[in-house]
Design a protein around this motif. Sequence first.
Motif, PDB file in Angstrom:
ATOM      1  N   GLY A 135     -16.592 -25.480  37.952  1.00 19.14           N
ATOM      2  CA  GLY A 135     -16.163 -26.865  38.161  1.00 19.14           C
ATOM      3  C   GLY A 135     -14.883 -26.971  38.965  1.00 19.14           C
ATOM      4  O   GLY A 135     -14.257 -28.011  39.006  1.00 19.14           O
ATOM      5  N   GLY A 136     -14.469 -25.871  39.622  1.00 21.03           N
ATOM      6  CA  GLY A 136     -13.266 -25.911  40.449  1.00 21.03           C
ATOM      7  C   GLY A 136     -11.988 -25.847  39.638  1.00 21.03           C
ATOM      8  O   GLY A 136     -10.914 -26.060  40.163  1.00 21.03           O
ATOM      9  N   ARG A 137     -12.092 -25.547  38.369  1.00 17.86           N
ATOM     10  CA  ARG A 137     -10.903 -25.509  37.513  1.00 17.86           C
ATOM     11  C   ARG A 137     -10.892 -24.221  36.718  1.00 17.86           C
ATOM     12  O   ARG A 137     -11.924 -23.734  36.282  1.00 17.86           O
ATOM     13  CB  ARG A 137     -10.893 -26.677  36.533  1.00 17.86           C
ATOM     14  N   SER A 138      -9.698 -23.736  36.486  1.00 17.30           N
ATOM     15  CA  SER A 138      -9.561 -22.590  35.596  1.00 17.30           C
ATOM     16  C   SER A 138      -9.262 -23.115  34.195  1.00 17.30           C
ATOM     17  O   SER A 138      -8.753 -24.219  34.046  1.00 17.30           O
ATOM     18  CB  SER A 138      -8.420 -21.685  36.036  1.00 17.30           C
ATOM     19  N   ASP A 139      -9.565 -22.352  33.194  1.00 21.82           N
ATOM     20  CA  ASP A 139      -9.201 -22.738  31.850  1.00 21.82           C
ATOM     21  C   ASP A 139      -7.706 -22.698  31.653  1.00 21.82           C
ATOM     22  O   ASP A 139      -7.150 -23.385  30.810  1.00 21.82           O
ATOM     23  CB  ASP A 139      -9.861 -21.805  30.829  1.00 21.82           C
ATOM     24  N   GLU A 140      -7.033 -21.878  32.460  1.00 20.59           N
ATOM     25  CA  GLU A 140      -5.606 -21.679  32.288  1.00 20.59           C
ATOM     26  C   GLU A 140      -4.779 -22.675  33.087  1.00 20.59           C
ATOM     27  O   GLU A 140      -3.659 -22.954  32.747  1.00 20.59           O
ATOM     28  CB  GLU A 140      -5.233 -20.271  32.733  1.00 20.59           C
ATOM     29  N   ALA A 141      -5.305 -23.186  34.176  1.00 19.98           N
ATOM     30  CA  ALA A 141      -4.492 -24.042  35.048  1.00 19.98           C
ATOM     31  C   ALA A 141      -4.694 -25.498  34.781  1.00 19.98           C
ATOM     32  O   ALA A 141      -5.642 -25.936  34.243  1.00 19.98           O
ATOM     33  CB  ALA A 141      -4.823 -23.738  36.499  1.00 19.98           C
ATOM     34  N   TYR A 181      -5.151 -12.076  51.359  1.00 22.62           N
ATOM     35  CA  TYR A 181      -3.888 -12.625  50.848  1.00 22.62           C
ATOM     36  C   TYR A 181      -3.665 -14.090  51.218  1.00 22.62           C
ATOM     37  O   TYR A 181      -3.408 -14.925  50.350  1.00 22.62           O
ATOM     38  CB  TYR A 181      -2.731 -11.756  51.348  1.00 22.62           C
ATOM     39  N   GLU A 182      -3.762 -14.404  52.500  1.00 22.51           N
ATOM     40  CA  GLU A 182      -3.511 -15.773  52.953  1.00 22.51           C
ATOM     41  C   GLU A 182      -4.477 -16.754  52.289  1.00 22.51           C
ATOM     42  O   GLU A 182      -4.077 -17.837  51.847  1.00 22.51           O
ATOM     43  CB  GLU A 182      -3.637 -15.823  54.471  1.00 22.51           C
ATOM     44  N   ARG A 183      -5.720 -16.374  52.178  1.00 21.14           N
ATOM     45  CA  ARG A 183      -6.744 -17.234  51.559  1.00 21.14           C
ATOM     46  C   ARG A 183      -6.435 -17.468  50.075  1.00 21.14           C
ATOM     47  O   ARG A 183      -6.613 -18.580  49.567  1.00 21.14           O
ATOM     48  CB  ARG A 183      -8.112 -16.583  51.733  1.00 21.14           C
ATOM     49  N   VAL A 184      -5.960 -16.444  49.389  1.00 21.99           N
ATOM     50  CA  VAL A 184      -5.605 -16.585  47.980  1.00 21.99           C
ATOM     51  C   VAL A 184      -4.446 -17.571  47.824  1.00 21.99           C
ATOM     52  O   VAL A 184      -4.473 -18.441  46.949  1.00 21.99           O
ATOM     53  CB  VAL A 184      -5.250 -15.214  47.353  1.00 21.99           C
ATOM     54  N   LEU A 185      -3.430 -17.459  48.681  1.00 20.95           N
ATOM     55  CA  LEU A 185      -2.288 -18.383  48.598  1.00 20.95           C
ATOM     56  C   LEU A 185      -2.723 -19.824  48.831  1.00 20.95           C
ATOM     57  O   LEU A 185      -2.294 -20.735  48.108  1.00 20.95           O
ATOM     58  CB  LEU A 185      -1.208 -17.982  49.593  1.00 20.95           C
ATOM     59  N   HIS A 186      -3.575 -20.042  49.830  1.00 23.23           N
ATOM     60  CA  HIS A 186      -4.055 -21.407  50.086  1.00 23.23           C
ATOM     61  C   HIS A 186      -4.885 -21.921  48.905  1.00 23.23           C
ATOM     62  O   HIS A 186      -4.789 -23.096  48.547  1.00 23.23           O
ATOM     63  CB  HIS A 186      -4.855 -21.472  51.391  1.00 23.23           C
ATOM     64  N   ALA A 187      -5.676 -21.054  48.308  1.00 22.30           N
ATOM     65  CA  ALA A 187      -6.462 -21.462  47.140  1.00 22.30           C
ATOM     66  C   ALA A 187      -5.547 -21.878  45.995  1.00 22.30           C
ATOM     67  O   ALA A 187      -5.791 -22.884  45.319  1.00 22.30           O
ATOM     68  CB  ALA A 187      -7.389 -20.328  46.700  1.00 22.30           C
ATOM     69  N   ILE A 188      -4.481 -21.129  45.776  1.00 25.32           N
ATOM     70  CA  ILE A 188      -3.514 -21.484  44.728  1.00 25.32           C
ATOM     71  C   ILE A 188      -2.915 -22.850  45.016  1.00 25.32           C
ATOM     72  O   ILE A 188      -2.850 -23.711  44.132  1.00 25.32           O
ATOM     73  CB  ILE A 188      -2.411 -20.413  44.611  1.00 25.32           C
ATOM     74  N   ARG A 206      -2.426 -12.533  40.117  1.00 21.26           N
ATOM     75  CA  ARG A 206      -1.870 -11.185  39.929  1.00 21.26           C
ATOM     76  C   ARG A 206      -2.773 -10.340  39.036  1.00 21.26           C
ATOM     77  O   ARG A 206      -2.825  -9.129  39.182  1.00 21.26           O
ATOM     78  CB  ARG A 206      -0.473 -11.279  39.330  1.00 21.26           C
ATOM     79  N   GLU A 207      -3.491 -10.996  38.129  1.00 18.09           N
ATOM     80  CA  GLU A 207      -4.417 -10.274  37.254  1.00 18.09           C
ATOM     81  C   GLU A 207      -5.741 -10.012  37.962  1.00 18.09           C
ATOM     82  O   GLU A 207      -6.277  -8.911  37.878  1.00 18.09           O
ATOM     83  CB  GLU A 207      -4.634 -11.065  35.962  1.00 18.09           C
ATOM     84  N   ASP A 208      -6.299 -11.020  38.625  1.00 12.48           N
ATOM     85  CA  ASP A 208      -7.536 -10.849  39.390  1.00 12.48           C
ATOM     86  C   ASP A 208      -7.666 -12.019  40.362  1.00 12.48           C
ATOM     87  O   ASP A 208      -8.091 -13.122  39.975  1.00 12.48           O
ATOM     88  CB  ASP A 208      -8.756 -10.776  38.467  1.00 12.48           C
ATOM     89  N   TRP A 209      -7.284 -11.800  41.600  1.00 14.78           N
ATOM     90  CA  TRP A 209      -7.258 -12.857  42.601  1.00 14.78           C
ATOM     91  C   TRP A 209      -8.638 -13.447  42.858  1.00 14.78           C
ATOM     92  O   TRP A 209      -8.764 -14.573  43.319  1.00 14.78           O
ATOM     93  CB  TRP A 209      -6.646 -12.358  43.906  1.00 14.78           C
ATOM     94  N   ARG A 210      -9.692 -12.700  42.528  1.00 10.77           N
ATOM     95  CA  ARG A 210     -11.049 -13.207  42.760  1.00 10.77           C
ATOM     96  C   ARG A 210     -11.325 -14.447  41.911  1.00 10.77           C
ATOM     97  O   ARG A 210     -12.080 -15.330  42.325  1.00 10.77           O
ATOM     98  CB  ARG A 210     -12.072 -12.118  42.486  1.00 10.77           C
ATOM     99  N   ASP A 211     -10.708 -14.534  40.726  1.00  8.38           N
ATOM    100  CA  ASP A 211     -10.868 -15.734  39.897  1.00  8.38           C
ATOM    101  C   ASP A 211     -10.356 -16.963  40.630  1.00  8.38           C
ATOM    102  O   ASP A 211     -10.992 -18.023  40.617  1.00  8.38           O
ATOM    103  CB  ASP A 211     -10.116 -15.593  38.567  1.00  8.38           C
ATOM    104  N   VAL A 212      -9.208 -16.843  41.263  1.00  6.13           N
ATOM    105  CA  VAL A 212      -8.614 -17.977  41.974  1.00  6.13           C
ATOM    106  C   VAL A 212      -9.532 -18.437  43.104  1.00  6.13           C
ATOM    107  O   VAL A 212      -9.753 -19.640  43.284  1.00  6.13           O
ATOM    108  CB  VAL A 212      -7.207 -17.614  42.500  1.00  6.13           C
ATOM    109  N   LEU A 213     -10.083 -17.490  43.841  1.00  5.82           N
ATOM    110  CA  LEU A 213     -11.007 -17.876  44.912  1.00  5.82           C
ATOM    111  C   LEU A 213     -12.274 -18.517  44.357  1.00  5.82           C
ATOM    112  O   LEU A 213     -12.813 -19.462  44.940  1.00  5.82           O
ATOM    113  CB  LEU A 213     -11.366 -16.666  45.778  1.00  5.82           C
ATOM    114  N   TRP A 214     -12.728 -18.034  43.225  1.00  6.00           N
ATOM    115  CA  TRP A 214     -13.906 -18.604  42.566  1.00  6.00           C
ATOM    116  C   TRP A 214     -13.636 -20.053  42.173  1.00  6.00           C
ATOM    117  O   TRP A 214     -14.431 -20.944  42.451  1.00  6.00           O
ATOM    118  CB  TRP A 214     -14.277 -17.749  41.358  1.00  6.00           C
TER     119      TRP A 214
END
Length: 86
Positions: A80-86, A39-46, A65-73
Motif C-alpha cells: 500500500g506504499g506505506r511501511s509499518d514503521e513509517a 543509492y540515489e534511488r533509495v534517497l529519493h524513495a525516502i 540501513r537495515e534493508d534498503w529494498r524495503d524502502v524501494l518496495w
Amino acid sequence: MDGFPESVDRRLDAAPVEFARSARQLLPKCGELPLTPPYERVLHAILDLAEGDWRRVRTLGQAAREDWRDVLWWASGGAGGRSDEA
C-alpha cells in the motif's frame, strides 16, 4: 562519495529549511547501506515516502540501513506504499 547526489541536493535545496536541514542529517550516507544499493534511488524513495516529515526520514533512513529494498518496495506501492514503521 562526499555529500549526496546532485539530484538529492537540488531536491533538499527546494524543500522547507527545517525539513532540509533535518533530512541532510538523517538520510543514510552512501557507505551506510548494506549490499550495493541504487543509492540515489533509495534517497529519493525516502524523501517521497517522508512527505515532508523529518521524523519519517529518520524512520525510513533506519529501515534503509537495515534493508534498503524495503524502502524501494514501499515507494513502488508495495504494501500500500506505506511501511509499518513509517
